[in-house]
Design a protein around this motif. Structure first.
Motif, mmCIF file in Angstrom:
data_model
loop_
_atom_site.group_PDB
_atom_site.id
_atom_site.type_symbol
_atom_site.label_atom_id
_atom_site.label_comp_id
_atom_site.label_asym_id
_atom_site.label_seq_id
_atom_site.Cartn_x
_atom_site.Cartn_y
_atom_site.Cartn_z
ATOM 1 N N ARG A 130 2.331 -52.457 35.247
ATOM 2 C CA ARG A 130 3.574 -51.308 34.798
ATOM 3 C C ARG A 130 3.496 -51.362 33.261
ATOM 4 N N GLU A 131 3.089 -52.216 32.798
ATOM 5 C CA GLU A 131 3.088 -52.882 31.344
ATOM 6 C C GLU A 131 2.309 -52.047 31.173
ATOM 7 N N ALA A 132 1.238 -51.844 31.574
ATOM 8 C CA ALA A 132 -0.771 -51.406 30.977
ATOM 9 C C ALA A 132 -0.421 -49.794 31.204
ATOM 10 N N LEU A 138 -3.129 -46.078 30.714
ATOM 11 C CA LEU A 138 -4.059 -45.824 31.369
ATOM 12 C C LEU A 138 -4.203 -44.524 31.731
ATOM 13 N N GLY A 139 -3.391 -43.655 30.609
ATOM 14 C CA GLY A 139 -3.243 -42.675 30.919
ATOM 15 C C GLY A 139 -2.436 -41.652 32.327
ATOM 16 N N TRP A 140 -2.589 -40.672 32.226
ATOM 17 C CA TRP A 140 -2.229 -40.115 33.113
ATOM 18 C C TRP A 140 -2.336 -40.434 34.956
ATOM 19 N N GLY A 241 -5.932 -44.109 36.783
ATOM 20 C CA GLY A 241 -5.728 -43.465 35.479
ATOM 21 C C GLY A 241 -6.588 -42.269 35.595
ATOM 22 N N SER A 242 -6.670 -41.339 34.367
ATOM 23 C CA SER A 242 -7.184 -41.009 33.529
ATOM 24 C C SER A 242 -8.588 -41.792 32.646
ATOM 25 N N GLU A 243 -7.294 -42.793 31.562
ATOM 26 C CA GLU A 243 -8.162 -42.776 30.738
ATOM 27 C C GLU A 243 -8.602 -44.713 31.683
#
Length: 343
Positions: A130-132, A138-140, A241-243
């Motif tokens: 959750r924090e990340a 993590l991007g979107w 995520g995207s990142e």
């Protein structure tokens, strides 16, 4: 601090032992509809067993922990609120939306705090993921994959009172996905199957399920559950995520035997056997937080209103399973039954 505990079955006994180890809890008293079982646990732990629930409240409590049968949860919460005692209750609040709404409205109208037991909110892995995500690392989000897989099925007698696999088991995934993302589910499509013992079908339930969830920002999530995971008790979440990504539950005891010939790690010899092993530390942290709630030092970290939102998702999944069609959360809210006063 004097804490009462109602319900002395498996999870009740576990919580009683945990409460004994919390420094601020100086007195623990237990009660159960089965007085013999309550006395047996009390004798084992060296605590007191009340003659009954009214007698327990008559002693004066600083908080009460409810781990009784699910069908009794709503009435027991109302009873505690009548006594003005802060409440911790294992999920769910009730087996239906109407009973849950009754508790939500009662809690909102009063000042006595109620905390519902969704222990994954206190698990270190879920909190790190959750924090990340919230930090932007993590991007979107594009995909969430959640699984809850019991190693062995519960007793046949449990099924008719459980509320079904989505309400009893996958509801943990629904709650943690909302909590982790901060987003709301808008629609679901769900399926269920029975390939195990006939008592699941006899109880109008399934032993395995899968659901596709769409969130209000178009993030997609898959949620699967089964009562028959021979490799071990497996609860994981993939946050993609995207990142970047985070994988919750991928630890040394995760029951993940690989089929790949080239691998630098191997499955642990002692995979998790049950949810109580997998989430031991989270349960301890959760009850520790409740003592802070009961003392008035912090607000409830998981309210009946939170539990209601997870139940709406479970209800939508159950409707989808039965009809074979996608179901929106708006449909479930629009057709929710009348509220009940409980007690």
């Amino acid at each position: 601090m004097k804490i009462g505990l109602i319900g002395t079955g498996r999870i009740g006994a576990f919580h009683a032992r945990t409460l004994q180890r919390i420094p601020s809890v100086s007195d623990l008293v237990v009660a159960d509809a089965d007085t013999v079982r309550a006395v047996a646990l009390a004798d084992t732990l060296g605590v007191r067993a009340a003659a009954g629930i009214p007698e327990m409240y008559a002693e004066g409590l600083d908080g009460v922990v409810i781990t009784a049968a699910t069908s009794a949860h709503a009435a027991l919460i109302h009873q505690a609120l009548d006594a003005g005692v802060p409440v911790f209750c294992e999920k769910p609040v009730a087996l239906d939306v109407a009973g849950t709404l009754g508790v939500v409205e009662r809690t909102r109208a009063g000042s006595v705090p109620v905390q519902i037991g969704f222990q994954r909110r206190f698990d270190a892995g879920y909190r790190a993921a959750r924090e990340a995500l919230r930090s932007g690392e993590l991007g979107w989000l594009h995909t969430l994959r959640a699984c809850t897989s019991d190693r062995t099925p519960p007793p046949a007698a449990f099924i008719p009172t459980s509320g079904g696999l989505f309400r009893d088991c996958s509801i943990h995934d629904f709650d943690i996905l909302r909590w982790l993302t901060g987003r709301e589910v808008v629609s679901v499509y769900a399926q269920g199957a029975n390939r195990g013992a006939p008592f699941f079908a006899d109880g109008d339930d399934v032993d395995t399920c899968a659901a596709l969830l769409r969130f209000d920002d178009d993030t997609l999530a898959t949620v699967t559950a089964t009562r028959y995971n021979g490799a071990g008790h497996d609860v994981r979440l993939e946050v993609c995520g995207s990142e970047g990504a985070r994988f919750v539950g991928l630890d040394d005891r995760a029951p993940l035997p690989s089929a790949e010939p080239k691998l630098s790690w191997r499955q642990a010899a002692d995979p998790y056997d049950s949810f109580m092993e997998r989430f031991h530390d989270a349960y301890v942290t959760e009850l520790g937080r409740f003592t802070e709630v009961a003392a008035g030092r912090t607000p409830s970290p998981c309210t009946p209103a939170d539990a209601l939102e997870a139940l709406y998702v479970a209800e939508a999944c159950e409707r989808s399973r039965r009809t074979g069609a996608p179901v929106t959360l708006a449909e479930v809210r629009d057709t929710a039954g009348p509220t009940t006063s409980g007690g």
